[in-house]
Design an enzyme around this catalytic site. Structure first.
Site, PDB file in Angstrom:
ATOM      1  N   CYS A   1      17.252  -5.857 -16.846  1.00 43.79           N
ATOM      2  CA  CYS A   1      16.048  -5.527 -17.599  1.00 43.79           C
ATOM      3  C   CYS A   1      14.913  -4.979 -16.741  1.00 43.79           C
ATOM      4  O   CYS A   1      15.067  -4.761 -15.547  1.00 43.79           O
ATOM      5  CB  CYS A   1      15.623  -6.721 -18.435  1.00 43.79           C
ATOM      6  SG  CYS A   1      16.746  -6.953 -19.845  1.00 43.79           S
TER       7      CYS A   1
ATOM      8  N   SER B   1       5.452   0.391 -22.714  1.00 42.03           N
ATOM      9  CA  SER B   1       6.855   0.017 -22.809  1.00 42.03           C
ATOM     10  C   SER B   1       7.688   1.278 -22.943  1.00 42.03           C
ATOM     11  O   SER B   1       7.225   2.302 -23.453  1.00 42.03           O
ATOM     12  CB  SER B   1       7.056  -0.874 -24.040  1.00 42.03           C
ATOM     13  OG  SER B   1       8.413  -0.915 -24.417  1.00 42.03           O
TER      14      SER B   1
END
Length: 614
Positions: free
Chosen positions: A122, A515
């Site tokens: 991630c 993001s």
């Protein structure tokens, strides 16, 4: 000939104590002549992209042992940006990248490991481990946990992901039942979120850097084919170890593979596939660890001629990462770039002599290999699970349509200019970045009125209270690496702008970041940041701002000398780079802020700042 680092602790009479401790971990006499390889895992039950990694370290370890090495596993931290989003938890996300890099260095150097297999997935974990790999410069192979399958529901015609849940939750016209159905369907399996968000972007870039195996960025986490990547990584790292320590082949080291040409390949891929803007931040930081002269100027230069060859969520609802894999994965995008003379094909990789060799073997439009074709047919099963390798579903056919498929040829590109751009101007003198792949063509040139907020919290509250209207440029400042501190992601503000129907009539400008799930006219990484005295701190509500993506410019439209006048007034008041709002900041974050650079330098630590404190 380079000496195995581990011999420092395994050879000689004076190391009897160290060997005694090694024996207590299970090592035997014959093991003290073998390379000791660190298996750097990042398993945690907090993060869906890492929840399935618990057994992956030992899977790799057993393969290392079969190949003649000694494997020693340790774990590092992993923050889930989606769970940390929208509250003070996001302050910790970017700083965790440095902690990950440091923790890997500490463990590997303290125990004199000879090489590493890095098991990441991630957002900050892959870049943190890449920073460590370049810093240590010992043989390394990266293997990630893989992407999540896209969500499915009868209530939506397209695949779902995390962003869908965020957007629909703020849509007042959606029923509670509909929101609940999207929430339950958006993230169905283990793996990194299913779009071309930061995690998947970075895992794809490891293929372009030459530090991972083909398919690393695109085989879904649930598919049985992914097991082979972990197994091959275990064997490969032993071969690389012997190549370097026994055959003196320094070309297998990370800095040799990840040279400047490889970094140019990585950003070329990133631009071509419309990756997350965070990748720019991370590539700059990784390049500094490699002691490479790779800067925003290089990124700007490359962004001007690389076309967009792939469009994936959040830039479209049609495709997710599983669809990129079906179209041939990263090797096929690299193949199209190579055919357009846009790639440095002479760069070595951990698995092939050159990138050209890798493309010839793995690009589905070039190779005649039935095995490769079968590999890229690996698809999603549509069954919710947290178990890796739990299904073996295959697409009936590959997507080889380079005119109208997921991956396009240069001749049939989605756009002539790529998916990322660097803008400069009087409020971003050292640059800012925008994911053009997610911007509607109608607002590539946009003039709007500044609506200034001093924090993400204020921006969210004002958007939800309908204080932001069409034609606004929402400015969120004092959220940079130093000012936040920690450079928060602005996924909630951008999602709520879309929820309010303003996605094509508003812009958001920040010294924070976004993001990978963000789309729309969202411009981040403004440098210098407000807390470093950047001009974004001088903008006032009501100022006119002109954003011109085709000409790569962004300016506040003021009379000559007005910004200088405002700065003088600010200085006369004794301005210091302090937060203009209450926010509880821990000592750990204060330490990060003390040394953090602005985004144009990768938000890395600048140790020169310590000199001014002495």
């Amino acid at each position: 000939m380079p000496q195995y680092r581990s011999r420092t602790t395994t050879q000689g009479r004076n190391m009897a104590g160290a060997r005694a401790l090694w024996r207590a971990t299970g090592m035997k006499d014959e093991d003290f002549q073998k390379p000791i390889i660190a298996v750097v895992n990042s398993f945690t039950q907090f993060v869906p992209g890492h929840v399935h990694l618990k057994d992956m370290g030992q899977l790799v370890a057993r393969e290392i042992e079969k190949a003649g090495g000694v494997a020693k596993e340790f774990n590092t931290i992993a923050v889930d940006d989606g769970i940390a989003m929208g509250h003070d938890g996001m302050l910790y996300s970017l700083p965790s990248r440095d902690i990950i890099a440091d923790s890997v260095e500490y463990m590997v150097n303290a125990h004199c490991a000879d090489a590493m297999v890095c098991i990441s997935n991630c957002d900050k974990i892959t870049p943190g481990m890449l920073m460590a790999a370049m810093r240590l410069n010992i043989p390394v192979v990266f293997v990630s946990g893989g992407p999540m399958e896209a969500g499915k529901t009868k209530l939506a015609e397209h695949g779902l992901d995390l962003v869908d849940a965020m957007v629909i939750a703020a849509d007042s016209s959606a029923s509670d039942e509909y929101v609940a159905e999207i929430e339950r369907s958006a993230c169905p399996t283990c793996g990194s979120c299913s779009g071309m968000f930061t995690a998947n972007s970075m895992n794809c870039l490891t293929e372009a850097l030459g530090l991972s195996l083909p398919g690393n960025g695109t085989v879904v986490a649930t598919h049985s084919d992914r097991r082979a990547l972990f197994e091959r990584a275990g064997h490969l790292i032993v071969d690389l170890c012997k190549d370097y320590y026994e055959r003196e082949n320094a070309n297998v080291l990370p800095r040799s593979i990840g040279n400047k040409a490889a970094f140019e390949n990585a950003i070329t891929l990133d631009i071509a596939m419309g990756g997350s803007t965070n990748t720019i931040l991370h590539l700059l930081a990784i390049a500094q660890e490699a002691e490479l002269d790779f800067t925003m100027e290089d990124i700007d230069r490359i962004s001007r001629y690389v076309p967009q060859l792939c469009k994936v969520a959040p830039n479209t609802q049609k495709y997710h990462i599983e669809d990129v894999h079906r179209a041939g994965g990263i090797m096929s995008i690299l193949g199209e770039l190579a055919r357009g003379n846009l790639l440095n094909v002479d760069c070595p990789t951990v698995h092939s002599p050159t990138m050209a060799d890798a493309i010839a073997q793995w690009d589905i439009t070039q190779t005649g290999s039935a095995e490769v074709a079968e590999f890229y047919k690996a698809g999603p099963a549509g069954i919710p699970t947290q178990t890796a390798f739990s299904q073996s579903t295959r697409w009936q056919s590959l997507d080889g349509d380079r005119a109208d498929g997921c991956i396009r040829s240069v001749e049939h590109a989605y756009s002539k200019e790529g998916g990322l751009a660097v803008l400069t101007g009087n409020i971003a003198e050292q640059g800012c970045v925008v994911k053009t792949a997610g911007v509607d063509e109608s607002i590539l040139v946009f003039e709007g009125t500044a609506y200034v907020t001093e924090s993400q919290d204020q921006a969210v509250a004002d958007i939800l209270a309908d204080k932001v209207t069409a034609g606004s440029v929402v400015i969120v400042r004092y959220e940079g690496p130093k000012g936040g501190p920690g450079m928060q992601e602005m996924l909630y503000p951008t999602s709520y702008i879309k929820s309010k129907g303003l996605g094509k009539s508003c812009a958001l400008l920040t010294d924070g970041r976004f993001s990978g799930g963000t789309s729309g006219l969202s411009i981040g990484h403004v440098s210098p940041e407000a807390a470093a005295g950047g001009a974004i701190g001088l903008v006032k509500t009501g100022d006119k701002i002109l954003i011109d993506i085709p000409n790569r410019s962004i300016n506040v439209l003021l009379e000559d000398g007005e910004l200088e006048k405002r700065r003088a007034e600010q200085d006369a008041k004794g301005w210091k780079p302090e937060l203009p709002r209450p926010r509880k900041v821990s000592s750990a974050l204060k330490a990060y802020a003390l040394l953090a650079t602005s985004a144009d330098k990768g938000a890395v630590r600048d140790l020169k700042k310590l000199e001014s404190l002495q």
